[in-house]
Design an enzyme around this catalytic site. Structure first.
Site, PDB file in Angstrom:
ATOM      1  N   CYS A 326       0.817  -1.064  -0.191  1.00  0.00           N
ATOM      2  CA  CYS A 326      -0.022   0.025  -0.192  1.00  0.00           C
ATOM      3  C   CYS A 326       0.840   1.307   0.054  1.00  0.00           C
ATOM      4  O   CYS A 326       0.356   2.547   0.006  1.00  0.00           O
ATOM      5  CB  CYS A 326      -1.017   0.100   1.203  1.00  0.00           C
ATOM      6  SG  CYS A 326      -0.102   0.003   2.675  1.00  0.00           S
ATOM      7  N   GLU A 360      -1.890   1.216  -4.653  1.00  0.00           N
ATOM      8  CA  GLU A 360      -1.480   0.026  -4.264  1.00  0.00           C
ATOM      9  C   GLU A 360      -0.992  -0.571  -5.238  1.00  0.00           C
ATOM     10  O   GLU A 360      -1.272  -0.613  -6.256  1.00  0.00           O
ATOM     11  CB  GLU A 360      -3.022  -0.694  -3.976  1.00  0.00           C
ATOM     12  CG  GLU A 360      -2.979  -1.907  -3.292  1.00  0.00           C
ATOM     13  CD  GLU A 360      -2.936  -1.794  -1.577  1.00  0.00           C
ATOM     14  OE1 GLU A 360      -3.041  -3.006  -1.139  1.00  0.00           O
ATOM     15  OE2 GLU A 360      -3.489  -0.765  -1.039  1.00  0.00           O
TER      16      GLU A 360
END
Length: 369
Positions: A326, A360
């Site tokens: 992330c 992401e």
């Protein structure tokens, strides 16, 4: 929550900027062509939190402008799921004339699902009494009668009242197969349901031809473990947060998956156990013999800070590494170590957070010949 300019006309442009940024960032690692997974242009967030502002008889949701810190009124929030948007005005209307429900209410958190469930947490700057419980039960009943599959939580300092459940059950579709996931209030879940499905499908595709067992670090509520189990003989997964481990156990049982074992340990502790530096009672107590596992593949989905150097070095011991990140900045730092021994064979961008700078990413790495 802070300002978000949800403008579907700008969606493709902001996505193209991310594609360029990620491609440039990872050019030094000879990454293959980037696979891009888009988000719905609006109503993609399954969670939302709002402050509550009181002005005389009026009461409404507010957010803050990130730059000026000025508050502004929010009646609808296009980033959030349709379910959250449908509920927002009805909830405020039902509470604003009720002294017990509105007094010192300062925040409302929503957690919704693609499966149609929603959980609402009401946060107060006061202790909650029997009158609050009676009124909250009536509020829940009223909203259930209006067709919402809803549960309520009241929170105050050192206090949590649950009517009737503190979790939702999400259903995610992975290549036509439904998986159910318990998602508990206040614990980590993927915010973008539709992109979460695409991430699971990509991870399953990457590990299609796998042999032996899978080791997973930072498994959360078993989000990836359950979908990946079909490609491996056994899955051994670690997670430190107790509520996540409990949800993972619930999810293993709910999906009737028999080849996944979860152990409550940090990645750092697990590294020590693997290297024989320390013995852990909880491995023995759970009947886990690390030597019996034949893990050629490791899956990691670390927090924003990435993996520490020792964990990176332990991860290098595996033939194949599937890494979901992330935070591409820390992925890049970790790749400086991992690319000494492995090369990238798959490279993906998942647009979990449209209209923000957050990205992401996913990489599949295989050991160099």
């Amino acid at each position: 929550m802070a300002t978000l300019d949800v403008n579907p006309q700008r969606y493709q442009q902001q996505l193209a900027e991310k594609v360029q940024r990620l491609t440039d960032m990872f050019a030094p690692y000879q990454a293959p062509e980037l696979e891009v997974f888009e988000s719905p242009e609006q109503h993609y967030r399954m969670r939302a939190e709002f402050r509550v502002w009181h002005e005389g008889e009026e009461m409404y949701y507010i957010m803050f402008n990130q730059e000026t810190r000025e508050k502004y009124r929010v009646d609808q929030f296009p980033a959030a799921s349709r379910l959250i948007n449908d509920l927002m005005p009805l909830l405020i209307d039902a509470m604003k004339d009720n002294e017990s429900l509105r007094r010192k209410l300062f925040q409302v958190d929503f957690l919704s699902t693609l499966s149609g469930e929603i959980l609402v947490s009401l946060l107060y700057h006061r202790q909650l009494d029997d009158a609050w419980i009676e009124n909250a039960k009536a509020l829940k009943q009223r909203l259930n009668d209006e067709g919402f599959d809803l549960n309520l939580i009241g929170r105050a300092r050192k206090m949590k009242i649950v009517l009737d459940r503190d979790y939702v059950v999400e259903k995610l579709d992975v290549n036509g197969k439904p998986y159910v996931y318990q998602q508990v209030e206040n614990s980590f879940t993927q915010p973008n349901g539709k992109v979460a499905e695409k991430m699971l499908e990509w991870a399953v595709d990457c590990t299609q031809e796998s042999q032996g067992d899978l080791l997973e670090l930072y498994c959360g509520n078993g989000n990836f473990s359950l979908a990946l189990a079909q490609n491996f003989e056994r899955v051994l997964a670690t997670e430190l947060a107790k509520p996540s481990v409990e949800s993972a156990q619930y999810n293993i049982a709910a999906n009737k998956i028999e080849n996944v074992q979860i152990i409550r340990m940090s990645a750092e502790e697990f590294t020590e156990a693997m290297e024989g530096k320390r013995e852990f009672r909880r491995l023995k107590d759970n009947g886990i013999d690390l030597k019996s596992y034949n893990c050629n593949t490791i899956f990691v989905d670390p927090p924003r800070s990435g993996m520490d150097v020792d964990t990176c070095k332990m991860v290098q011991g595996y033939e194949r590494i599937l890494y979901i990140s992330c935070n591409p900045e820390t992925l890049k730092e970790n790749l400086d170590i991992l690319s000494e021994t492995h090369h990238i064979t798959r490279f993906a961008l998942f647009d979990q957070f449209p209209y923000t700078h957050h990205m992401e990413a996913g990489v599949m790495l295989e050991r160099k010949a």
